[in-house]
Motif scaffolding. Structure first.
Motif, PDB file in Angstrom:
ATOM      1  N   LYS A  13       0.828  -1.214   0.000  1.00 53.62           N
ATOM      2  CA  LYS A  13       0.000   0.000   0.000  1.00 53.62           C
ATOM      3  C   LYS A  13       0.859   1.261   0.000  1.00 53.62           C
ATOM      4  O   LYS A  13       0.641   2.157  -0.816  1.00 53.62           O
ATOM      5  CB  LYS A  13      -0.946   0.003   1.211  1.00 53.62           C
ATOM      6  CG  LYS A  13      -1.942  -1.137   1.230  1.00 53.62           C
ATOM      7  CD  LYS A  13      -2.837  -1.115   2.455  1.00 53.62           C
ATOM      8  CE  LYS A  13      -2.107  -1.269   3.754  1.00 53.62           C
ATOM      9  NZ  LYS A  13      -1.630  -2.610   4.059  1.00 53.62           N
ATOM     10  N   LEU A  16       2.681   1.826  -3.353  1.00 54.27           N
ATOM     11  CA  LEU A  16       1.788   2.293  -4.414  1.00 54.27           C
ATOM     12  C   LEU A  16       1.359   3.738  -4.183  1.00 54.27           C
ATOM     13  O   LEU A  16       1.303   4.534  -5.127  1.00 54.27           O
ATOM     14  CB  LEU A  16       0.560   1.388  -4.521  1.00 54.27           C
ATOM     15  CG  LEU A  16       0.827  -0.078  -4.870  1.00 54.27           C
ATOM     16  CD1 LEU A  16      -0.497  -0.818  -5.075  1.00 54.27           C
ATOM     17  CD2 LEU A  16       1.722  -0.214  -6.084  1.00 54.27           C
ATOM     18  N   VAL A 110      -6.134  -3.312  -1.911  1.00 47.38           N
ATOM     19  CA  VAL A 110      -4.940  -3.854  -2.557  1.00 47.38           C
ATOM     20  C   VAL A 110      -4.724  -5.261  -2.012  1.00 47.38           C
ATOM     21  O   VAL A 110      -4.747  -5.480  -0.796  1.00 47.38           O
ATOM     22  CB  VAL A 110      -3.706  -2.967  -2.298  1.00 47.38           C
ATOM     23  CG1 VAL A 110      -2.484  -3.522  -3.027  1.00 47.38           C
ATOM     24  CG2 VAL A 110      -3.968  -1.524  -2.723  1.00 47.38           C
ATOM     25  N   ALA A 112      -2.648  -9.321  -2.793  1.00 48.70           N
ATOM     26  CA  ALA A 112      -1.554 -10.057  -3.440  1.00 48.70           C
ATOM     27  C   ALA A 112      -1.623 -11.491  -2.923  1.00 48.70           C
ATOM     28  O   ALA A 112      -2.153 -11.740  -1.838  1.00 48.70           O
ATOM     29  CB  ALA A 112      -0.200  -9.432  -3.113  1.00 48.70           C
ATOM     30  N   ILE A 152      -7.233  -3.940  -6.477  1.00 50.58           N
ATOM     31  CA  ILE A 152      -5.977  -3.968  -7.225  1.00 50.58           C
ATOM     32  C   ILE A 152      -5.191  -5.182  -6.738  1.00 50.58           C
ATOM     33  O   ILE A 152      -4.959  -5.322  -5.532  1.00 50.58           O
ATOM     34  CB  ILE A 152      -5.146  -2.693  -6.970  1.00 50.58           C
ATOM     35  CG1 ILE A 152      -5.875  -1.459  -7.496  1.00 50.58           C
ATOM     36  CG2 ILE A 152      -3.752  -2.823  -7.588  1.00 50.58           C
ATOM     37  CD1 ILE A 152      -5.231  -0.152  -7.074  1.00 50.58           C
ATOM     38  N   ASN A 154      -1.722  -6.543  -6.502  1.00 54.64           N
ATOM     39  CA  ASN A 154      -0.368  -6.001  -6.588  1.00 54.64           C
ATOM     40  C   ASN A 154       0.655  -7.127  -6.486  1.00 54.64           C
ATOM     41  O   ASN A 154       1.281  -7.329  -5.449  1.00 54.64           O
ATOM     42  CB  ASN A 154      -0.149  -4.963  -5.477  1.00 54.64           C
ATOM     43  CG  ASN A 154       1.188  -4.272  -5.604  1.00 54.64           C
ATOM     44  OD1 ASN A 154       1.707  -4.102  -6.691  1.00 54.64           O
ATOM     45  ND2 ASN A 154       1.743  -3.867  -4.477  1.00 54.64           N
ATOM     46  N   ASP A 155       0.810  -7.854  -7.590  1.00 53.14           N
ATOM     47  CA  ASP A 155       1.739  -8.987  -7.580  1.00 53.14           C
ATOM     48  C   ASP A 155       2.737  -8.942  -8.727  1.00 53.14           C
ATOM     49  O   ASP A 155       3.407  -9.924  -9.015  1.00 53.14           O
ATOM     50  CB  ASP A 155       0.967 -10.310  -7.620  1.00 53.14           C
ATOM     51  CG  ASP A 155       0.148 -10.470  -8.892  1.00 53.14           C
ATOM     52  OD1 ASP A 155       0.041  -9.506  -9.677  1.00 53.14           O
ATOM     53  OD2 ASP A 155      -0.395 -11.570  -9.095  1.00 53.14           O
ATOM     54  N   ASP A 160       3.306  -1.317 -12.465  1.00 52.53           N
ATOM     55  CA  ASP A 160       1.973  -1.827 -12.784  1.00 52.53           C
ATOM     56  C   ASP A 160       0.986  -1.525 -11.654  1.00 52.53           C
ATOM     57  O   ASP A 160      -0.148  -1.122 -11.894  1.00 52.53           O
ATOM     58  CB  ASP A 160       2.010  -3.339 -13.041  1.00 52.53           C
ATOM     59  CG  ASP A 160       2.831  -3.710 -14.260  1.00 52.53           C
ATOM     60  OD1 ASP A 160       3.030  -2.858 -15.155  1.00 52.53           O
ATOM     61  OD2 ASP A 160       3.278  -4.871 -14.325  1.00 52.53           O
ATOM     62  N   GLY A 161       1.431  -1.726 -10.429  1.00 53.36           N
ATOM     63  CA  GLY A 161       0.574  -1.437  -9.288  1.00 53.36           C
ATOM     64  C   GLY A 161       0.257   0.039  -9.174  1.00 53.36           C
ATOM     65  O   GLY A 161      -0.886   0.421  -8.878  1.00 53.36           O
TER      66      GLY A 161
END
Length: 174
Positions: A13, A16, A110, A112, A152, A154-155, A160-161
């Motif tokens: 978090k 990002l 967010v 993952a 989102i 986020n991986d 990208d994230g």
């Protein structure tokens, strides 16, 4: 507009949010007050002892506060004043209170995979293996009933994230 970015520990978090702030200088980050030593690292925050947090809360300094992981967190009212969109790193469990405090709140969740979370938590060096296991067990907590969010995953690469977060921060089109 006020945005709460929520998700399990280690999901990225703060990374990002920092990336979005570099691209969107109009976006204002709320600096949280946390009962954790400032030198503990991670995000920029105001570290206070529990007694100071309690004094600030009693004075009405916080627009929102909650407890998680044995710590107290507060969103200072003073951080919300001013022009532009505001973003803060929040808590899934505090979302009902956040929604009450900020009726126009937009939530960004967010996530993952567990393996990614475990690696990130271990890399930051703040938790024991037992702490990491406990955080992973909480990672799948659902959002409270009645709370919707833009999700989102986020991986992948940080870029990208950040791009996904920037897209989530766009105005809702009617």
């Amino acid at each position: 507009m006020i945005f709460a970015v929520v998700g399990p520990s280690g999901v990225g978090k703060d990374t990002l949010i920092a990336g979005a702030l570099r691209v969107r200088p109009d976006l204002r980050l709320v600096r949280r007050v946390i009962t954790r030593p400032t030198e503990a690292g991670g995000e920029a925050f105001d570290g206070v002892v529990e007694a100071e947090f309690a004094r600030r809360k009693a004075r009405g300094d916080f627009a929102l506060d909650w407890q998680a992981h044995g710590l107290s967190y507060g969103i200072p009212k003073s951080e919300l004043a001013g022009p532009g969109d505001v973003i803060f790193n929040g808590s899934r469990l505090a979302l009902p209170a956040a929604r009450a405090a900020f009726p126009d709140l937009r939530v960004i969740l967010v996530t993952a995979p567990d393996a990614v979370l475990a690696a990130r938590l271990a890399a930051r060096g703040r938790e024991t293996t037992t702490d990491i296991a406990a955080r992973l067990s909480r990672a799948a907590y659902a959002l409270p009933e009645g709370i919707s969010a833009i999700t989102i995953v986020n991986d992948a690469a940080v870029e990208d994230g950040v791009a996904a977060l920037l897209a989530a921060l766009q105005p809702v089109r009617a």
